[in-house]
Write a protein that holds these residues in place. Structure first.
Motif, mmCIF file in Angstrom:
data_model
loop_
_atom_site.group_PDB
_atom_site.id
_atom_site.type_symbol
_atom_site.label_atom_id
_atom_site.label_comp_id
_atom_site.label_asym_id
_atom_site.label_seq_id
_atom_site.Cartn_x
_atom_site.Cartn_y
_atom_site.Cartn_z
ATOM 1 N N ILE A 233 0.862 -1.188 0.000
ATOM 2 C CA ILE A 233 0.000 0.000 0.000
ATOM 3 C C ILE A 233 0.897 1.236 0.000
ATOM 4 O O ILE A 233 1.743 1.396 0.883
ATOM 5 C CB ILE A 233 -0.908 -0.004 1.256
ATOM 6 C CG1 ILE A 233 -1.820 -1.233 1.242
ATOM 7 C CG2 ILE A 233 -1.707 1.296 1.363
ATOM 8 C CD1 ILE A 233 -2.435 -1.579 2.586
ATOM 9 N N GLN A 234 0.715 2.097 -0.999
ATOM 10 C CA GLN A 234 1.609 3.259 -1.119
ATOM 11 C C GLN A 234 1.065 4.446 -0.326
ATOM 12 O O GLN A 234 -0.101 4.804 -0.447
ATOM 13 C CB GLN A 234 1.772 3.649 -2.595
ATOM 14 C CG GLN A 234 2.457 2.559 -3.410
ATOM 15 C CD GLN A 234 2.703 2.981 -4.852
ATOM 16 O OE1 GLN A 234 2.983 4.132 -5.141
ATOM 17 N NE2 GLN A 234 2.603 2.025 -5.764
ATOM 18 N N LEU A 235 1.965 5.033 0.493
ATOM 19 C CA LEU A 235 1.602 6.200 1.303
ATOM 20 C C LEU A 235 2.604 7.327 1.009
ATOM 21 O O LEU A 235 3.589 7.491 1.715
ATOM 22 C CB LEU A 235 1.636 5.844 2.795
ATOM 23 C CG LEU A 235 0.639 4.790 3.280
ATOM 24 C CD1 LEU A 235 0.920 4.421 4.733
ATOM 25 C CD2 LEU A 235 -0.797 5.282 3.137
ATOM 26 N N PRO A 236 2.360 8.102 -0.048
ATOM 27 C CA PRO A 236 3.302 9.178 -0.380
ATOM 28 C C PRO A 236 3.177 10.371 0.567
ATOM 29 O O PRO A 236 2.100 10.615 1.118
ATOM 30 C CB PRO A 236 2.904 9.578 -1.808
ATOM 31 C CG PRO A 236 1.492 9.146 -1.960
ATOM 32 C CD PRO A 236 1.269 7.994 -1.028
ATOM 33 N N ILE A 237 4.289 11.079 0.760
ATOM 34 C CA ILE A 237 4.260 12.344 1.516
ATOM 35 C C ILE A 237 4.671 13.460 0.558
ATOM 36 O O ILE A 237 5.416 13.221 -0.387
ATOM 37 C CB ILE A 237 5.206 12.309 2.745
ATOM 38 C CG1 ILE A 237 6.662 12.078 2.311
ATOM 39 C CG2 ILE A 237 4.762 11.232 3.728
ATOM 40 C CD1 ILE A 237 7.678 12.234 3.413
#
Length: 445
Positions: A233-237
């Motif tokens: 699951i990608q969680l970009p900042i």
């Protein structure tokens, strides 16, 4: 018969791997090309582990079933070539540790810059939030030693690209990639793509129930996402995209994972500078993913103590502030340090160059720096890069000389910044030694 595990390199990670291997019933042998520190010798003796130092006995190494290689030993090493020719599996210490970490959750952090700060901050938030987490890897204790002597339900692991090169099944529950800039290219055939691929190995074994946190504003990372098969699951900042898992807008940081929303003022962070806002976002998203309560996250980012040798305030003498940023061993780190300067700066630069391109610093130096003090054996490249841009460039050959020259050229209201952009091995044992000598020299002024 017990499997034979040979460990190359007797530093923190090598000795940790030896202790874990012994505990798990392997026939362990450790070999170090130079001499071992007294503390490691004692640990090996107490555990009754066979070892040698000052050279490698090939017959005792090439009969291994598996080899744990120190991240400091490059592939082009002759012994490593012979090991590869015999098809003996080579793994890193983090791979060995992972095998025996059981059901513990692993948060792994890599990146060219900010990984130590981010790792420490994540650990601090998780502890503040009540989790029994160990801080391991490139920072502090070896991961393997922790698993052997004091297993924990959560491991926060700082991993380098060199360690990732030799993983097989290593799978973090949360992988954090802070950014990717050109560093250590000497180990990657001077091919930036090899280095990028190495960093992305952190997600190689992740599955759909794991998480991948990365900086969406980092051009290299963003351009590379499609090249790798990311299952997690990608969680970009981001500071630009408000739909990211964390973003900063008008001085406030917002974290959004799932339904929950956390926001806090960046002025409350103990860590200053834009790069540290990214580090704090990454740590905040990690903590929220680990279900740490938002008031605990808020409390932790306000109580975090910065690391030694990383933008560390040393002293203010006659109105001149001295900052020790000895851990800045590449151009990008120094760029970030300069970015957070608000006063006229005297920059102490230099050491062993890892193929640095100083042109990326030109604008920042022009804007912030009034004098450069070179601290290295060979400073030719620094002179070539900055003469005509900075009025004064002075050569020095020791920490005391550098601190003295910087103070002599400083006026009240200036800041003296040791942020070398280079490795330290020409004049010092390591970046810690460089920072410690600099701090001593400042106190003696």
């Amino acid at each position: 018969m017990a499997k034979r595990l040979v460990i190359l390199g007797g530093g923190e990670s090598g000795v940790g791997a030896a202790l874990l291997g012994k505990q798990k019933g392997y026939d362990v042998f450790l070999s170090d090309g130079s001499s071992l520190k007294e503390v490691y010798r004692n640990e090996l003796q107490q555990a009754a582990i066979d070892w040698e130092e000052g050279g490698h006995t090939e017959t005792l190494i090439l009969n291994a079933d598996e080899i744990v290689k120190s991240p400091g030993i490059p592939e082009k090493n002759e012994l490593v070539k012979r090991i590869r020719a015999k098809d003996i599996p080579v793994i890193s210490e983090i791979e060995l540790a992972y095998r025996f970490a059981g059901d513990s959750r692993i948060v792994a952090i890599t990146g060219s810059n900010g990984k130590t700060t981010t790792t420490s901050l994540i650990h601090h938030i998780l502890k503040t939030g009540g989790l029994d987490a160990a801080l391991v890897g490139n920072i502090g204790e070896s991961f393997a030693k922790q698993v052997a002597l004091d297993p924990k339900p959560v491991y926060v692991v700082e991993v380098s690209s060199f360690q990732l090169d030799d993983i097989d099944r290593f799978r973090p529950y949360i992988a954090v990639l802070t950014n990717i800039t050109e560093d250590h290219l000497d180990r990657y055939e001077y091919n930036f793509n090899n280095y990028i691929a190495s960093k992305f190995r952190i997600i190689k074994n992740q599955e759909a129930t794991d998480y991948f946190i990365y900086n969406e504003d980092d051009e290299v990372t963003k351009a590379s996402l499609d090249k790798f098969n990311i299952q997690s699951i990608q969680l970009p900042i981001s500071m630009e995209n408000e739909n990211s898992a964390a973003f900063i807008k008008d001085g406030d940081m917002y974290i959004r994972t799932g339904e929950d929303f956390i926001n806090m003022s960046i002025y409350d962070f103990t860590l200053k500078g834009k790069h540290n806002q990214y580090n704090t976002m990454a740590a905040g998203v990690t903590a929220a993913t680990m279900d740490i309560r938002k008031e605990k996250i808020r409390e932790a980012v306000q109580t975090f103590q910065n690391l030694e040798h990383r933008m560390e305030h040393v002293a203010t003498i006659r109105g001149v502030e001295f900052i020790n940023d000895s851990k800045a061993t590449n151009v990008n780190s120094t760029w970030y340090a300069l970015e957070s300067m608000t006063k006229p700066t005297i920059l102490i630069l230099g050491g062993v160059d890892k193929g640095n391109d100083y042109s990326t610093m030109t604008e920042m130096v022009k804007e912030k720096v009034k004098t450069i003090i070179c601290l290295g054996v060979d400073n030719k490249k620094i002179h070539e890069a900055f003469s005509g841009i900075v009025p004064n460039i002075i050569d020095t050959a020791s920490a005391a000389e550098a601190a003295g020259a910087a103070f002599a050229h400083a006026e009240k209201g200036d800041v003296v910044l040791l942020s070398p952009a280079c490795a330290s091995f020409d004049l010092f044992k390591n970046y810690e030694d460089r920072g410690t000598q600099f701090k001593r020299a400042v106190i003696d002024l």
